[in-house]
Design a protein around this motif. Sequence first.
Motif, PDB file in Angstrom:
ATOM      1  N   GLY A   1      -7.367  70.870  94.927  1.00  0.00           N
ATOM      2  CA  GLY A   1      -6.769  71.024  93.603  1.00  0.00           C
ATOM      3  C   GLY A   1      -6.385  72.466  93.366  1.00  0.00           C
ATOM      4  N   LEU A   2      -5.820  72.733  92.207  1.00  0.00           N
ATOM      5  CA  LEU A   2      -5.568  74.113  91.806  1.00  0.00           C
ATOM      6  C   LEU A   2      -6.843  74.650  91.179  1.00  0.00           C
ATOM      7  N   TYR A   3      -7.261  75.807  91.628  1.00  0.00           N
ATOM      8  CA  TYR A   3      -8.599  76.299  91.317  1.00  0.00           C
ATOM      9  C   TYR A   3      -8.679  76.994  89.956  1.00  0.00           C
ATOM     10  N   GLU A   4      -9.677  76.611  89.179  1.00  0.00           N
ATOM     11  CA  GLU A   4     -10.020  77.301  87.943  1.00  0.00           C
ATOM     12  C   GLU A   4     -11.527  77.184  87.755  1.00  0.00           C
ATOM     13  N   VAL A   5     -12.165  78.225  87.231  1.00  0.00           N
ATOM     14  CA  VAL A   5     -13.610  78.168  87.022  1.00  0.00           C
ATOM     15  C   VAL A   5     -13.919  77.238  85.861  1.00  0.00           C
ATOM     16  N   PRO A   6     -15.017  76.446  85.951  1.00  0.00           N
ATOM     17  CA  PRO A   6     -15.409  75.585  84.834  1.00  0.00           C
ATOM     18  C   PRO A   6     -15.949  76.417  83.675  1.00  0.00           C
ATOM     19  N   GLY A   7     -16.137  75.768  82.552  1.00  0.00           N
ATOM     20  CA  GLY A   7     -16.718  76.450  81.401  1.00  0.00           C
ATOM     21  C   GLY A   7     -15.668  76.942  80.439  1.00  0.00           C
ATOM     22  N   LYS A   8     -16.127  77.585  79.390  1.00  0.00           N
ATOM     23  CA  LYS A   8     -15.209  77.982  78.331  1.00  0.00           C
ATOM     24  C   LYS A   8     -14.608  79.356  78.522  1.00  0.00           C
TER      25      LYS A   8
ATOM     26  N   ARG B   1      -8.264  85.363  98.875  1.00  0.00           N
ATOM     27  CA  ARG B   1      -7.789  84.128  99.501  1.00  0.00           C
ATOM     28  C   ARG B   1      -7.584  83.017  98.478  1.00  0.00           C
ATOM     29  N   LEU B   2      -8.404  82.999  97.432  1.00  0.00           N
ATOM     30  CA  LEU B   2      -8.300  81.964  96.414  1.00  0.00           C
ATOM     31  C   LEU B   2      -8.444  82.591  95.027  1.00  0.00           C
ATOM     32  N   CYS B   3      -7.436  82.432  94.180  1.00  0.00           N
ATOM     33  CA  CYS B   3      -7.431  82.986  92.822  1.00  0.00           C
ATOM     34  C   CYS B   3      -7.460  81.843  91.813  1.00  0.00           C
ATOM     35  N   THR B   4      -7.870  82.153  90.595  1.00  0.00           N
ATOM     36  CA  THR B   4      -7.862  81.139  89.544  1.00  0.00           C
ATOM     37  C   THR B   4      -6.442  80.940  89.019  1.00  0.00           C
ATOM     38  N   VAL B   5      -6.234  79.803  88.379  1.00  0.00           N
ATOM     39  CA  VAL B   5      -4.929  79.517  87.765  1.00  0.00           C
ATOM     40  C   VAL B   5      -4.590  80.572  86.722  1.00  0.00           C
ATOM     41  N   THR B   6      -5.590  80.980  85.928  1.00  0.00           N
ATOM     42  CA  THR B   6      -5.352  82.003  84.903  1.00  0.00           C
ATOM     43  C   THR B   6      -4.847  83.287  85.530  1.00  0.00           C
ATOM     44  N   GLN B   7      -5.432  83.675  86.649  1.00  0.00           N
ATOM     45  CA  GLN B   7      -5.011  84.899  87.326  1.00  0.00           C
ATOM     46  C   GLN B   7      -3.579  84.775  87.830  1.00  0.00           C
ATOM     47  N   VAL B   8      -3.240  83.617  88.372  1.00  0.00           N
ATOM     48  CA  VAL B   8      -1.867  83.394  88.848  1.00  0.00           C
ATOM     49  C   VAL B   8      -0.886  83.420  87.681  1.00  0.00           C
ATOM     50  N   GLU B   9      -1.273  82.788  86.571  1.00  0.00           N
ATOM     51  CA  GLU B   9      -0.386  82.754  85.412  1.00  0.00           C
ATOM     52  C   GLU B   9      -0.173  84.149  84.826  1.00  0.00           C
ATOM     53  N   GLU B  10      -1.178  85.026  84.914  1.00  0.00           N
ATOM     54  CA  GLU B  10      -0.988  86.412  84.475  1.00  0.00           C
ATOM     55  C   GLU B  10       0.189  87.051  85.203  1.00  0.00           C
ATOM     56  N   VAL B  11       0.222  86.876  86.516  1.00  0.00           N
ATOM     57  CA  VAL B  11       1.292  87.474  87.322  1.00  0.00           C
ATOM     58  C   VAL B  11       2.636  86.851  86.958  1.00  0.00           C
ATOM     59  N   LYS B  12       2.646  85.536  86.760  1.00  0.00           N
ATOM     60  CA  LYS B  12       3.894  84.884  86.370  1.00  0.00           C
ATOM     61  C   LYS B  12       4.435  85.458  85.057  1.00  0.00           C
TER      62      LYS B  12
END
Length: 673
Positions: free
Chosen positions: A356-363, A400-411
Amino acid sequence: MGSKEIKSPGMGIKSPGMGSNEIKSPGMGIKSPGMGSKEIKSPEDLPENSARLDPNSDSFHSKKLGIYFAESDDRRTVISGGYVGGTTPVNIRGKPITDLSKTGGWIAAFFIFGNEMAERMAYFGLAVNMVTFMFYVMHRPFASSANAVNNFLGISQASSVLGGFLADAYLGRYWTIAIFTTVYLAGLTGITLSATMSVLMPSQDHCDQLSLILGGCEPAKSWQMTYLYTVLYITAFGAAGIRPCVSSFGADQFDERSKDYKAHLDRFFNFFYLSVTIGAIVAFTMVVYVQMKHGWGSAFGSLAIAMGISNVVFFAGTPLYRHRLPGGSPLTRVAQVLVAAVRKRHASFSSSEFVGLYEVPGKHSAIKGSRKIAHTDDFRCLDKAALQLKEDGANPSPWRLCTVTQVEEVKILIKLLPVSACTIMLSVILTEFLTLSVQQAYTLNTHMGHLKLPVTCMPVFPGLSIFLILSLYYYTFVPLSRRITGHPHGASQLQRVGVGLAVSILSVGWAGVFERYRRNYAIKHGFEALFLTAMPNLSAYWLLIQYCLIGIAEVFCLVGLLEFLYQEAPDAMRSMASAYAAIAGGLGCFVATILNNIIESITGNDDEGRPSWLSQNINKGRFDYLYWLLMVLSVVNFCVFVYSARRYKYRTLLRSESELTSTNAGVSSAAGN
């Protein structure tokens, strides 16, 4: 079926109709940026039975991510008058503020306005006076003096990325402003000494206006110019830390939960630019007056005193300020995304290894001071950085593996670039007006009745037009434009930027028309060789048309841009994003210098006796050609902006609870099937 329980720190959400497997968030498995050896760590326990969805479906990525957003910062919980989330306001000691009513708001913002007013006063005071100081006191030619000042303006703005980086990564906005405003004061003090101590200036003996024109005055020694440039660039360095942080720090004082938040933010940026304008007006009037009555030392000294007073006011407001925690190095996070995307460039979303696309669980997101950002389909190649494969294991490297939030920051940073870049052309026009229009004014009659205004006071009129427009903005433009656009604030941020760019075209077009008339008038009436002599029958107030138009352009373009960058930027990168506006301004100054140098080399030829368009004798030069060239470039730039703006999609910061419930239900259903 049994029940499947999803737990995160401090909360528990049960979804009926699912299996009995339990998924726990990592707890201590995430390290804050800048605190440990790795900026982002994967959860210790990953979901082993990830739902298998059709990778070609539109909802594939959102359903894969839904479980991680179930308790994200998009659903912030109110606790004791504050709120828990990535953007939770903290006090100066980094502790959450329990009672927001005692901090922030307009009172705190006005303490910040004072600092920006003094910084702009010093900036414009140096911009308009330093050219004439170098010409009359340091005996430098107009062209080289203008280029030196353009470089100062450019460095002070383009290096703002450094201030934005330090604020977002390590220091926070408050401490970045505190440090760099002190550096700014030191630079202004050094400039004051340069204009006060005779040892730091060339001899002024036997140096009249004719000697200046003919180059007969004693030139400044190399070490004297080195000292002046050093303190000038120290001042520029100080401005670089203040400019990207002040507007963002002021906007931080308003509560994002308030129903009037956007209205407050819109008014804040208008008042913020109003403080900028007041600083400019004071620089173009009172500072010029002090210079004429008491000399250069007193003029530059008044700027240093104003900065000193503003520092005291800024620090006095410390107990009222709301702060945001720095989120670690944004440049490191950007580099991690790029490296991870390149490493997995050959991986496929349809591979059997795809989890899947990686994101850490939790709030909370893995980035301190930031909410989670929902996935978007833009720049799909960057999604490879968040592509979680079975081979990544339970503790993959953030390279090697970043969170979705981190990728979206760059976008987001990438998507903000075209709009910001399109404002460079406005900065070029502003820079040329600040330097070239002063030379025009020297040949014109500046009398207003029996009052004769100094030439260096002429740029005050754009400031006055900005002041008037901002004062009437909510009573004239907003109601009228609201009827046309239906937008609650009259126009969107990008629409306001577009209006500003369009008006700047009119401004520089008029400048070309009037300069052609002014030059022909000078030649016809025998003033061709007298380029420092005012023509009594041609008023300098014809310049007010171009000044007022460029003032209108500034109001719409730059205020809209500042608000646009703040609202669209990732939470932990707002200072960096605000630096985009300053960088665009700095690049405009550099572009103006480069353009002037190219024109000098191409259009002038000393051997043939052909003056360049930018000849020191303005009556023999062709400033009108330069203005029309700028108009053509501005039209091309405006077309590029319209294309970029039409393609841009505003960021949705928060989702409603119903949307989140729907997403979670979709995940539950997919997993159950």
